[in-house]
Design an enzyme around this catalytic site. Sequence first.
Site, short mmCIF file in Angstrom:
data_model
loop_
_atom_site.label_atom_id
_atom_site.label_comp_id
_atom_site.label_asym_id
_atom_site.label_seq_id
_atom_site.Cartn_x
_atom_site.Cartn_y
_atom_site.Cartn_z
N LYS A 22 47.88 -53.06 -73.24
CA LYS A 22 46.52 -53.58 -73.29
C LYS A 22 46.37 -54.90 -72.52
O LYS A 22 47.37 -55.54 -72.15
CB LYS A 22 46.11 -53.75 -74.75
CG LYS A 22 45.91 -52.42 -75.50
CD LYS A 22 45.49 -52.69 -76.95
CE LYS A 22 45.11 -51.43 -77.69
NZ LYS A 22 44.71 -51.73 -79.09
N TYR A 52 37.35 -45.14 -76.81
CA TYR A 52 37.28 -45.59 -78.21
C TYR A 52 36.02 -45.08 -78.91
O TYR A 52 35.58 -45.68 -79.91
CB TYR A 52 37.38 -47.11 -78.29
CG TYR A 52 38.82 -47.63 -78.27
CD1 TYR A 52 39.75 -47.19 -79.21
CD2 TYR A 52 39.23 -48.58 -77.34
CE1 TYR A 52 41.05 -47.66 -79.21
CE2 TYR A 52 40.54 -49.07 -77.33
CZ TYR A 52 41.43 -48.60 -78.28
OH TYR A 52 42.73 -49.07 -78.29
N PHE A 74 33.45 -53.90 -84.86
CA PHE A 74 34.22 -54.51 -83.78
C PHE A 74 34.13 -53.75 -82.46
O PHE A 74 34.77 -54.13 -81.49
CB PHE A 74 35.69 -54.70 -84.20
CG PHE A 74 36.42 -53.43 -84.58
CD1 PHE A 74 36.87 -52.54 -83.60
CD2 PHE A 74 36.67 -53.12 -85.91
CE1 PHE A 74 37.56 -51.39 -83.94
CE2 PHE A 74 37.36 -51.96 -86.26
CZ PHE A 74 37.80 -51.09 -85.27
N ARG A 110 54.48 -44.91 -82.56
CA ARG A 110 53.75 -45.70 -83.57
C ARG A 110 54.73 -46.65 -84.29
O ARG A 110 54.37 -47.77 -84.63
CB ARG A 110 53.08 -44.78 -84.60
CG ARG A 110 52.07 -43.79 -84.02
CD ARG A 110 50.73 -44.36 -83.67
NE ARG A 110 49.98 -44.86 -84.80
CZ ARG A 110 48.72 -45.32 -84.70
NH1 ARG A 110 48.10 -45.35 -83.50
NH2 ARG A 110 48.09 -45.79 -85.73
N THR A 141 48.74 -52.05 -86.88
CA THR A 141 47.60 -52.51 -86.06
C THR A 141 47.47 -54.03 -86.09
O THR A 141 47.30 -54.66 -85.04
CB THR A 141 46.29 -51.88 -86.59
OG1 THR A 141 46.47 -50.47 -86.70
CG2 THR A 141 45.12 -52.20 -85.69
N ARG A 187 54.15 -55.14 -81.73
CA ARG A 187 53.02 -55.94 -82.20
C ARG A 187 53.49 -57.19 -82.95
O ARG A 187 52.86 -58.25 -82.84
CB ARG A 187 52.08 -55.07 -83.03
CG ARG A 187 51.23 -54.15 -82.12
CD ARG A 187 50.53 -53.09 -82.90
NE ARG A 187 49.50 -52.41 -82.12
CZ ARG A 187 48.92 -51.29 -82.51
NH1 ARG A 187 49.26 -50.71 -83.65
NH2 ARG A 187 47.97 -50.72 -81.76
N ASN A 245 46.21 -56.58 -79.66
CA ASN A 245 47.49 -56.18 -80.26
C ASN A 245 48.41 -55.45 -79.29
O ASN A 245 49.25 -54.65 -79.70
CB ASN A 245 47.24 -55.41 -81.56
CG ASN A 245 46.42 -54.17 -81.35
OD1 ASN A 245 46.06 -53.84 -80.23
ND2 ASN A 245 46.13 -53.47 -82.43
N HIS A 274 48.39 -49.56 -77.31
CA HIS A 274 47.77 -48.42 -77.99
C HIS A 274 48.76 -47.27 -77.97
O HIS A 274 49.46 -47.08 -76.98
CB HIS A 274 46.49 -47.98 -77.27
CG HIS A 274 46.07 -46.59 -77.67
ND1 HIS A 274 45.35 -46.34 -78.80
CD2 HIS A 274 46.35 -45.37 -77.12
CE1 HIS A 274 45.17 -45.02 -78.93
NE2 HIS A 274 45.78 -44.42 -77.92
N GLU A 325 43.82 -37.63 -75.23
CA GLU A 325 43.94 -38.93 -74.56
C GLU A 325 44.73 -38.82 -73.26
O GLU A 325 44.41 -39.50 -72.28
CB GLU A 325 44.60 -39.94 -75.51
CG GLU A 325 43.69 -40.30 -76.67
CD GLU A 325 44.34 -41.22 -77.70
OE1 GLU A 325 43.68 -41.54 -78.70
OE2 GLU A 325 45.50 -41.63 -77.50
P1 RTP Z 1 45.21 -48.04 -81.24
O1 RTP Z 1 44.22 -46.91 -81.52
O2 RTP Z 1 44.72 -49.01 -80.21
O3 RTP Z 1 46.60 -47.54 -80.98
O4 RTP Z 1 45.39 -48.89 -82.57
P2 RTP Z 1 45.46 -48.40 -84.04
O5 RTP Z 1 45.43 -46.90 -84.12
O6 RTP Z 1 46.62 -49.11 -84.65
O7 RTP Z 1 44.13 -49.01 -84.63
P3 RTP Z 1 42.65 -48.38 -84.73
O8 RTP Z 1 42.24 -48.47 -86.14
O9 RTP Z 1 42.60 -47.06 -84.04
O10 RTP Z 1 41.81 -49.45 -83.91
C1 RTP Z 1 41.75 -49.39 -82.52
C2 RTP Z 1 41.84 -50.77 -81.96
O11 RTP Z 1 40.68 -51.52 -82.29
C3 RTP Z 1 41.02 -52.89 -82.44
N1 RTP Z 1 40.68 -53.32 -83.80
N2 RTP Z 1 40.05 -54.44 -84.05
N3 RTP Z 1 38.70 -56.55 -85.33
C4 RTP Z 1 39.28 -55.61 -86.07
O12 RTP Z 1 39.29 -55.63 -87.28
C5 RTP Z 1 39.92 -54.51 -85.38
N4 RTP Z 1 40.47 -53.45 -85.95
C6 RTP Z 1 40.94 -52.69 -84.94
C7 RTP Z 1 42.51 -53.00 -82.17
O13 RTP Z 1 42.70 -53.31 -80.78
C8 RTP Z 1 42.99 -51.62 -82.51
O14 RTP Z 1 44.24 -51.35 -81.92
MG MG Z 2 43.99 -45.71 -83.18
#
Ligand code: RTP
Ligand code: MG
Length: 140
Positions: A11, A51, A59, A87, A93, A104, A114, A117, A128
């Site tokens: 990222k 996304y 967010f 993962r 996350t 991370r 973070n 992805h 994806e």
């Molecule tokens: P990713 O999809 O990027 O691999 O991350 P993830 O599954 O661990 O997390 P996800 O819940 O899918 O969220 C996607 C991305 O959104 C951003 N985020 N910001 N401000 C916040 O509370 C918040 N929560 C999530 C992060 O960049 C996250 O990786």
């Molecule tokens: Mg995710």
Amino acid sequence: MAIERTLSIIKPDATRRNLTGQIIARFEEKGLRVVASKRIKLSQAQAEGFYAVHKERSFFGELVEYMMSEPVVVQVLEGENAILANREIMGATNPANADEGTIRKDFAVDVQENSVHGSDAPETAAEEIAYFFSACEIVG
Ligand code: RTP
Ligand code: MG
């Protein structure tokens, strides 16, 4: 054990801080192979589409702006149980909750910035990967 493919994105916070090589080394050390790779700057449409699942979240706007802010490196990683393995290599996350030795924990700035992805299931991995790569760009 199944050989899987997963989509990884290094990222903007990580490309900005010149961490691309260190992050790829983490994947390779754990037995994941980079079978497709490109450095791109996401358009607003590309970031919003990628996304889209989060479009109702508070967010979302900030996330899209962040993902467009600097180049990203999109890659297909291949290996045994690659989706879950990646993962685990990434960590939680929110870096505050990430285990020691994860990408991370070691590199993320905060819950949004973070560093990486990774796809979360076989169906999303297939979607994806197809979002960024055509079949002839993936060489196993
Ligand atoms: P990713 O999809 O990027 O691999 O991350 P993830 O599954 O661990 O997390 P996800 O819940 O899918 O969220 C996607 C991305 O959104 C951003 N985020 N910001 N401000 C916040 O509370 C918040 N929560 C999530 C992060 O960049 C996250 O990786
Ligand atoms: Mg995710």
